[in-house]
Enzyme design. Structure first.
Site, PDB file in Angstrom:
ATOM      1  N   ASN B  73       0.831  -1.212   0.000  1.00  0.00           N
ATOM      2  CA  ASN B  73       0.000   0.000   0.000  1.00  0.00           C
ATOM      3  C   ASN B  73       0.856   1.249   0.000  1.00  0.00           C
ATOM      4  O   ASN B  73       1.986   1.250   0.499  1.00  0.00           O
ATOM      5  CB  ASN B  73      -0.945  -0.010   1.206  1.00  0.00           C
ATOM      6  CG  ASN B  73      -0.307   0.599   2.436  1.00  0.00           C
ATOM      7  OD1 ASN B  73      -0.351   1.809   2.634  1.00  0.00           O
ATOM      8  ND2 ASN B  73       0.312  -0.239   3.259  1.00  0.00           N
ATOM      9  N   ASN B 132       3.576   5.655  15.978  1.00  0.00           N
ATOM     10  CA  ASN B 132       3.867   5.087  14.663  1.00  0.00           C
ATOM     11  C   ASN B 132       5.231   5.584  14.182  1.00  0.00           C
ATOM     12  O   ASN B 132       5.344   6.652  13.602  1.00  0.00           O
ATOM     13  CB  ASN B 132       2.755   5.478  13.681  1.00  0.00           C
ATOM     14  CG  ASN B 132       2.961   4.850  12.308  1.00  0.00           C
ATOM     15  OD1 ASN B 132       4.044   4.367  11.992  1.00  0.00           O
ATOM     16  ND2 ASN B 132       1.918   4.874  11.493  1.00  0.00           N
ATOM     17  N   PHE B 133       6.248   4.787  14.455  1.00  0.00           N
ATOM     18  CA  PHE B 133       7.598   5.087  13.963  1.00  0.00           C
ATOM     19  C   PHE B 133       7.956   4.113  12.840  1.00  0.00           C
ATOM     20  O   PHE B 133       9.111   3.747  12.669  1.00  0.00           O
ATOM     21  CB  PHE B 133       8.630   4.943  15.090  1.00  0.00           C
ATOM     22  CG  PHE B 133       8.455   5.916  16.214  1.00  0.00           C
ATOM     23  CD1 PHE B 133       7.980   7.193  15.980  1.00  0.00           C
ATOM     24  CD2 PHE B 133       8.778   5.571  17.520  1.00  0.00           C
ATOM     25  CE1 PHE B 133       7.819   8.107  17.028  1.00  0.00           C
ATOM     26  CE2 PHE B 133       8.623   6.462  18.573  1.00  0.00           C
ATOM     27  CZ  PHE B 133       8.138   7.734  18.324  1.00  0.00           C
ATOM     28  N   CYS B 135       5.779   3.664   9.541  1.00  0.00           N
ATOM     29  CA  CYS B 135       5.214   3.794   8.196  1.00  0.00           C
ATOM     30  C   CYS B 135       6.329   4.173   7.214  1.00  0.00           C
ATOM     31  O   CYS B 135       6.996   5.182   7.390  1.00  0.00           O
ATOM     32  CB  CYS B 135       4.129   4.852   8.225  1.00  0.00           C
ATOM     33  SG  CYS B 135       3.047   4.757   6.814  1.00  0.00           S
ATOM     34  N   THR B 201       5.080  -2.159   8.047  1.00  0.00           N
ATOM     35  CA  THR B 201       5.263  -2.726   6.707  1.00  0.00           C
ATOM     36  C   THR B 201       6.706  -2.591   6.210  1.00  0.00           C
ATOM     37  O   THR B 201       7.471  -1.765   6.694  1.00  0.00           O
ATOM     38  CB  THR B 201       4.316  -2.058   5.703  1.00  0.00           C
ATOM     39  OG1 THR B 201       4.511  -0.642   5.788  1.00  0.00           O
ATOM     40  CG2 THR B 201       2.881  -2.397   6.007  1.00  0.00           C
ATOM     41  N   CYS B 342       4.211 -42.687  -1.439  1.00  0.00           N
ATOM     42  CA  CYS B 342       4.979 -42.041  -2.513  1.00  0.00           C
ATOM     43  C   CYS B 342       4.240 -42.218  -3.842  1.00  0.00           C
ATOM     44  O   CYS B 342       3.753 -43.308  -4.158  1.00  0.00           O
ATOM     45  CB  CYS B 342       6.367 -42.665  -2.597  1.00  0.00           C
ATOM     46  SG  CYS B 342       7.363 -42.046  -3.956  1.00  0.00           S
ATOM     47  N   CYS B 345       6.697 -39.186  -8.182  1.00  0.00           N
ATOM     48  CA  CYS B 345       6.776 -38.015  -9.061  1.00  0.00           C
ATOM     49  C   CYS B 345       8.227 -37.607  -9.301  1.00  0.00           C
ATOM     50  O   CYS B 345       8.524 -36.807 -10.187  1.00  0.00           O
ATOM     51  CB  CYS B 345       5.996 -36.848  -8.476  1.00  0.00           C
ATOM     52  SG  CYS B 345       6.702 -36.175  -6.950  1.00  0.00           S
ATOM     53  N   CYS B 352      16.985 -33.175  -4.662  1.00  0.00           N
ATOM     54  CA  CYS B 352      18.205 -33.623  -3.984  1.00  0.00           C
ATOM     55  C   CYS B 352      19.384 -33.645  -4.953  1.00  0.00           C
ATOM     56  O   CYS B 352      20.495 -33.230  -4.617  1.00  0.00           O
ATOM     57  CB  CYS B 352      17.984 -35.016  -3.397  1.00  0.00           C
ATOM     58  SG  CYS B 352      19.342 -35.563  -2.355  1.00  0.00           S
ATOM     59  N   CYS B 382      18.628 -31.997   5.186  1.00  0.00           N
ATOM     60  CA  CYS B 382      18.346 -30.587   4.849  1.00  0.00           C
ATOM     61  C   CYS B 382      16.847 -30.291   4.808  1.00  0.00           C
ATOM     62  O   CYS B 382      16.446 -29.140   4.805  1.00  0.00           O
ATOM     63  CB  CYS B 382      18.980 -30.226   3.512  1.00  0.00           C
ATOM     64  SG  CYS B 382      18.201 -31.015   2.082  1.00  0.00           S
TER      65      CYS B 382
END
Lengths: 79, 429
Positions: B73, B132-133, B135, B201, B342, B345, B352, B382
């Site tokens: 925004n 608000n520190f 924006c 943000t 499994c 696929c 890997c 991993c």
């Protein structure tokens, strides 16, 4: 060679020296890996050095040291 | 049914669900409807000298069929006069005395400006203030918002000025657009902050239209950076909340913000140290009534866990979050593929093979069926295969007992340092 086989080969080299009565006296790490120096308190046995390349082998030696395999002290070195 | 009420630095709320300072809290009409829907608190859209906003303000990042994975925004603070907002805050508080109304504030970094707005806002009966520190756009170019929040000394000074006159709890809202958020958090605390809220943000540009070459969004062909939020930022927000929660120099309650869309997200933020949470994007996407599901889900979860109060969640995971150097290098997990689930696929094999350690093999079993098998001794654990696997239950990450004592990187370095220290001495001798 698989990563495990590379590690296992290096681990066996380390363990063999330890079984032969050697102690780890220094570990120098650089871009090429860890240079581990072994010395023996037995007369006539020269010091040995291994360049460990694999991460698991480098971990293995420090795990052994941390678990209680005592490093050689300055006094022991020169008896 | 568990007690959902919270007390954040003295601000009491019937539940931990607050609306963040944003378009959904722009007016009394909206906030009152939110309270009717079940929200426990609302941080009113930032008050200050009223701005003029642009037309074409929002943009979203949709990813692989997930609408609003991220939201951008370029809208600024309120464009309505302070007195109009104050009147509506007063009316809303009168109608909902047990709900929390927090006024978000942003003025120039001048002591007299802060004193004036704090006194005027507190006079209508707000339960707390949020500075608000954070924006990142528009106001920052004028020295406010993130421009203030990126300067720790200015955060501390402004917080101090507010605390000089404030009679209600002061929450300092932090910007994530900084290298180490804990530095600013500590300065807020030094200034007297009663609590912190994070994250605001993240600097962003939602996209560029590859046909018109305009930015998304754009205002008549011109764009400007905006603030990014929504589900995509949740991991960043959670990490920053965790860093503040475990920092002993911070030590004040946290209002967690950043991509919270479900009751599970709320639980995660509270476990990681938030006393309460704030939501914006999910409401902009789905409306106020999403809170109903959040309340039900949280209630059921607490009942299942046997917890009497939601406050029992606060910070329970913080001790489990530490530095990388304190993680056990001897902990080992490996992937195990469950042939029953499994679907062959091969995504795990490809991942890997191409991106990890080449330890998933494509084999044929005794019945001639193609199977995938992990060479466990070569698996580094991993998790990548289990991440890319599309079939539930096909890959488990299994912890193995390595037999080795735990060893962290820091412990390892101490061992080597101690060893080499004694050796150096020997060499010299």
């Amino acid at each position: 060679m698989s990563a495990y086989a590379e590690f296992d080969k290096e681990r066996q080299e380390v363990d063999t020296l330890l079984r032969q009565g050697y102690s780890i006296t220094s570990i120098q790490e650089d871009l090429d890996g860890a240079r581990v120096k072994f010395i023996s308190s037995e007369p006539g046995k020269s010091s040995q050095e291994l360049l460990l390349l694999t991460a698991d082998a480098r971990k293995h030696v420090t795990t052994l040291l941390f678990a209680g395999i005592k490093p050689v002290t300055a006094i022991e070195t020169h008896i | 049914m568990a007690d959902l009420s919270i007390d954040l630095a003295g601000i009491k709320s019937p539940n931990p669900f607050w609306l963040a300072s944003a378009p959904p809290t722009n007016t009394g009409y909206q906030v009152q409807r939110a309270f009717e829907a079940g929200w426990g608190g609302a941080v009113w859209k930032t008050l200050g000298e009223p701005v003029i906003n642009t037309s074409s303000r929002f943009a979203a990042v949709h990813f692989n069929g997930q609408r609003v994975a991220g939201f951008n925004n370029i809208e600024l603070i309120t464009d309505r006069p302070l007195e109009v907002n104050l009147k509506e805050i007063y009316e809303t508080k009168k109608r909902f005395p047990n709900h929390a109304i927090i006024a978000s504030l942003m003025v120039e970094p001048k002591q007299e400006k802060w004193h004036e707005i704090v006194k005027r806002v507190e006079a209508v009966g707000v339960d707390g203030l949020e500075l608000n520190f954070g924006c990142p756009h528009g106001m920052a170019e004028r020295g406010m918002g993130a421009a203030s929040g990126q300067q720790p000394d200015l955060v501390q000074a402004q917080t101090t000025w507010v605390k000089e006159v404030a009679t209600t709890p002061v929450i300092v809202k932090l910007t994530p657009n900084i290298t180490d958020i804990t530095v600013v958090a500590r300065h807020a605390v030094k200034g007297g902050a009663d609590a912190i809220s994070l994250i605001n943000t993240i600097n962003s540009l939602a996209g560029v239209d590859i046909h018109s070459w305009n930015t998304i969004p754009n205002v008549g062909g011109q764009g400007a950076h905006g603030g990014y939020c929504g589900p995509a930022v949740k991991p960043i927000a959670l990490s920053m909340v965790a860093e503040c929660a475990r920092d002993r120099g911070v030590g004040v309650p946290i209002s967690g913000i950043g991509g919270i869309s479900t009751w599970q997200d709320v639980v995660e933020f509270m476990l990681m140290g938030s006393t309460g949470i704030q939501v914006c994007t999910a409401v902009m996407h789905h409306g106020f009534r999403i809170v109903e599901e959040m309340i039900d889900g949280l209630n059921n979860y607490l009942d299942d866990k046997g917890l009497a109060s939601v406050t029992e969640l606060i910070g329970k995971s913080v001790p489990k979050y530490s530095n990388w150097g304190d993680l056990d290098l001897n902990y080992k997990v490996v992937a195990r593929i469950n042939e029953d689930n499994c679907i062959n696929c091969n995504k795990c094999h490809i991942a890997c093979e191409d991106a990890s350690h080449q330890c998933i093999e494509m084999l044929t079993n005794a019945e001639g069926k193609a199977i995938l098998q992990v060479r466990e001794e070569d698996c580094v654990g991993c998790n990548l295969c289990s991440i890319v696997c599309p079939a539930d239950g096909a890959i488990d990450m299994v912890a193995l007992d390595s037999g080795a004592a735990p060893l962290t990187w820091n412990q390892r370095n101490q061992v080597i340092s101690g060893l080499n220290g004694s050796y150096s001495e020997a060499e010299v001798v």
